[in-house]
Design a protein around this motif. Structure first.
Motif, mmCIF file in Angstrom:
data_model
loop_
_atom_site.group_PDB
_atom_site.id
_atom_site.type_symbol
_atom_site.label_atom_id
_atom_site.label_comp_id
_atom_site.label_asym_id
_atom_site.label_seq_id
_atom_site.Cartn_x
_atom_site.Cartn_y
_atom_site.Cartn_z
ATOM 1 N N SER A 37 40.241 18.457 -7.873
ATOM 2 C CA SER A 37 40.336 16.651 -6.957
ATOM 3 C C SER A 37 39.018 16.506 -7.192
ATOM 4 C CB SER A 37 40.555 16.545 -5.727
ATOM 5 O OG SER A 37 42.554 16.979 -5.876
ATOM 6 N N VAL A 38 38.546 15.245 -6.968
ATOM 7 C CA VAL A 38 37.219 14.601 -6.840
ATOM 8 C C VAL A 38 37.197 13.842 -5.632
ATOM 9 C CG1 VAL A 38 35.510 12.405 -7.985
ATOM 10 C CG2 VAL A 38 36.752 14.096 -9.220
ATOM 11 N N ILE A 39 36.318 13.820 -4.881
ATOM 12 C CA ILE A 39 36.406 13.278 -3.444
ATOM 13 C C ILE A 39 35.583 11.828 -4.051
ATOM 14 C CG2 ILE A 39 34.793 13.704 -1.236
ATOM 15 C CD1 ILE A 39 34.658 16.578 -1.421
ATOM 16 N N HIS B 6 38.431 12.665 -15.020
ATOM 17 C CA HIS B 6 36.811 12.598 -15.071
ATOM 18 C C HIS B 6 36.479 13.647 -16.449
ATOM 19 C CE1 HIS B 6 37.536 10.073 -11.698
ATOM 20 N NE2 HIS B 6 36.506 9.910 -11.928
ATOM 21 N N PRO B 7 36.921 13.613 -16.898
ATOM 22 C CA PRO B 7 36.539 14.993 -18.678
ATOM 23 C C PRO B 7 35.733 15.410 -18.087
ATOM 24 C CG PRO B 7 37.798 13.064 -19.098
ATOM 25 C CD PRO B 7 37.630 12.738 -18.093
ATOM 26 N N LEU C 169 40.960 12.289 -6.245
ATOM 27 C CA LEU C 169 41.015 11.709 -7.352
ATOM 28 C C LEU C 169 41.481 12.987 -8.114
ATOM 29 C CD1 LEU C 169 38.874 8.956 -8.001
ATOM 30 C CD2 LEU C 169 40.636 8.263 -7.365
ATOM 31 N N PRO C 170 42.228 12.276 -9.452
ATOM 32 C CA PRO C 170 42.606 13.439 -9.727
ATOM 33 C C PRO C 170 41.264 13.957 -11.196
ATOM 34 C CG PRO C 170 43.595 12.059 -10.817
ATOM 35 C CD PRO C 170 43.391 11.489 -9.432
ATOM 36 N N ILE D 119 32.126 21.666 -8.244
ATOM 37 C CA ILE D 119 32.345 20.397 -6.647
ATOM 38 C C ILE D 119 32.613 19.420 -7.397
ATOM 39 C CG2 ILE D 119 31.373 20.085 -4.941
ATOM 40 C CD1 ILE D 119 31.558 22.785 -3.967
ATOM 41 N N CYS D 120 33.474 18.515 -7.374
ATOM 42 C CA CYS D 120 33.299 16.631 -7.174
ATOM 43 C C CYS D 120 32.868 16.123 -6.564
ATOM 44 C CB CYS D 120 33.956 16.465 -8.335
ATOM 45 S SG CYS D 120 33.871 17.560 -10.220
#
Length: 474
Positions: free
Chosen positions: A393-395, A408-409, A403-404, A416-417
């Motif tokens: 996941s992306v915060i 975001h390749p 967000l998945p 940590i995103c």
């Protein structure tokens, strides 16, 4: 500003461009000890922020005021973000730690953003005043003690009240900024804007001050060259010392006010910092629990050495976005996504001088989630310790949900995103070593387990030591 009664050397007269206040205002209203409003006493001779005021804006449509769009979270039930659906209170056995609220607090219009150009009586109140020269910090709700009626919550509130930035701290920072801007050699090249936690309302007394130097010329300039030129100019200034040029990804000129502990970080043309400052300021305004939570969580992270991007851990900005994200994704959200609900107020193409005025159009958010400060603190620790999927996941505070990562390749290998709300870069990119990442996760888990068991803030934080350090700050 000038220690031991020293006077500044004579400098060329500073002639700021004309400033037209957006509306006639009464003298500033101050709470007795904290900087809780947009009103800040500043000496009349100080140069002002030359924001270009916009015409009086109409109040938000009634349907927005009466009923904010309720966010649905079907996306969180996907395999990408599988976690227990429940508010923060699910982290505690209700029989052991009662957290129910007996009544819904009334968030009256008297806590509207001071200095707002809204003319509707919905936002009018005799205490909603603004000093037209210096936008400062949102005023906290008089109902805040409604959220601090248990021991842990009361400790959170006390620590916040003792540590939060004071009006004198803000004035000290503004005075130094204004003296720099006064210098003809500085003003002829650009303008200095105060940014960061100082302006968003999320600063402690000991927080550094961030400055953004926006050049008059629209063409791109080499930040290192500009900062080097400023460093040469500032060597002749008697009120600054210990200058150091830091060649980071966003280069900064770090310096200290002479005779004090106040440190400034000055960057060049990093205008996204101005945008996210007013976004965070708006979040701090719409929900009164935000400032106490964030200030205390930053103290916790700093104490446990997971809040220093230069050491490969979380920046304060990333940490703040993590707090906001958690509050957005509860079963009953404490916060909405302001960028989704008010896109015109946070348009990335909005001119810099219009940003503060646009942010003033955001009304209070009356959340149905009335969890206490202690409950939310526990829920925050639990969420990142046991529920959030770091690998998948992306915060995203912009989207108001996780967000998945597969979308975001370039971030697939990131530990940590945390998405920057405007430029959509990863503001947690400093965490690239597995050992640092493991330390961060371990600290969330350990602190959550200890705090759940003890229900005492002192069990994870030396509260009194922090208070003494902050209250002795000069």
């Amino acid at each position: 500003m000038f220690p031991h009664g020293a006077s500044p050397r004579r400098r060329p007269a500073y002639n700021p461009r004309p400033y037209h206040a957006p509306a006639q205002v009464d003298p500033p209203f101050f709470q007795h000890r904290a900087v809780d409003g947009y009103d800040v006493p500043v000496h009349d001779s100080l140069p002002i922020y030359d924001w270009k005021p916009r015409p009086l804006a109409p109040p938000p449509p009634p349907h927005i005021m009466e009923n904010w769009r309720k966010r649905k979270h079907e996306d969180h039930d996907s395999p990408i973000v599988k976690r227990l659906r429940g508010d923060a209170s699910s982290s505690l056995p209700s029989s052991r730690h009662p957290v129910s609220r007996h009544t819904h607090p009334s968030f009256s219009p008297d806590h509207a953003v001071a200095g707002s150009s809204r003319s509707s009586s919905v936002f009018s109140h005799p205490h909603s005043h603004v000093h037209p020269h210096v936008p400062a910090i949102p005023r906290s709700s008089t109902n805040m003690h409604f959220f601090a009626d248990d021991k842990l919550s009361a400790q959170v509130m006390k620590l916040f009240e003792m540590c939060q930035q004071q009006s004198s701290d803000l004035c000290q920072k503004e005075k130094c900024r204004s003296w720099l801007q006064r210098d003809e050699r500085v003003s002829e090249m650009g303008r200095l804007y105060m940014t960061g936690s100082t302006m968003s309302g999320l600063a402690s007394r000991s927080s550094d001050a961030d400055l953004c130097y926006v050049l008059h010329e629209s063409k791109k300039a080499d930040p290192i060259a500009v900062l080097s030129a400023l460093q040469r100019i500032m060597r002749s200034m008697i009120y600054v010392e210990r200058m150091r040029l830091i060649r980071a990804k966003v280069p900064i000129l770090r310096f200290q006010e002479k005779g004090s502990n106040l440190v400034f970080d000055l960057n060049v043309n990093n205008t996204v910092g101005i945008r996210n400052t007013f976004l965070l300021k708006s979040y701090a305004y719409v929900e009164p629990r935000i400032r106490p939570l964030i200030v205390v969580i930053k103290k916790w992270a700093r104490h446990h050495q997971i809040n220093d991007a230069s050491q490969g851990t979380l920046s304060s900005y990333a940490l703040v976005l993590m707090v906001l994200h958690y509050l957005q994704t509860l079963k009953e959200p404490v916060l909405p996504s302001l960028q989704m609900d008010f896109p015109e107020c946070f348009d990335p193409s909005l001119e810099i001088d219009r940003i503060p005025e646009a942010a003033k159009n955001i009304p209070r958010y009356n959340s149905q989630n009335q969890s206490s400060l202690g409950t939310l603190l526990l829920g925050f620790l639990r969420y990142y310790a046991t529920e959030f999927s770091w690998k998948k996941s992306v915060i995203s505070v912009r989207a108001g949900k996780a967000l998945p990562k597969q979308n975001h390749p370039k971030w697939n290998d990131k530990l940590i995103c945390v998405e920057e709300p405007f430029e959509r870069k990863n503001v947690a990119r400093a965490v690239f070593k597995q050992a640092k990442f493991d330390a961060i996760k371990s600290q969330f888990l350990e602190s959550w387990q200890i705090l759940w068991k003890e229900m005492d803030l002192n069990s994870i934080l030396p509260v009194q030591d922090i208070i003494e350090e902050e209250t002795s700050w000069k």
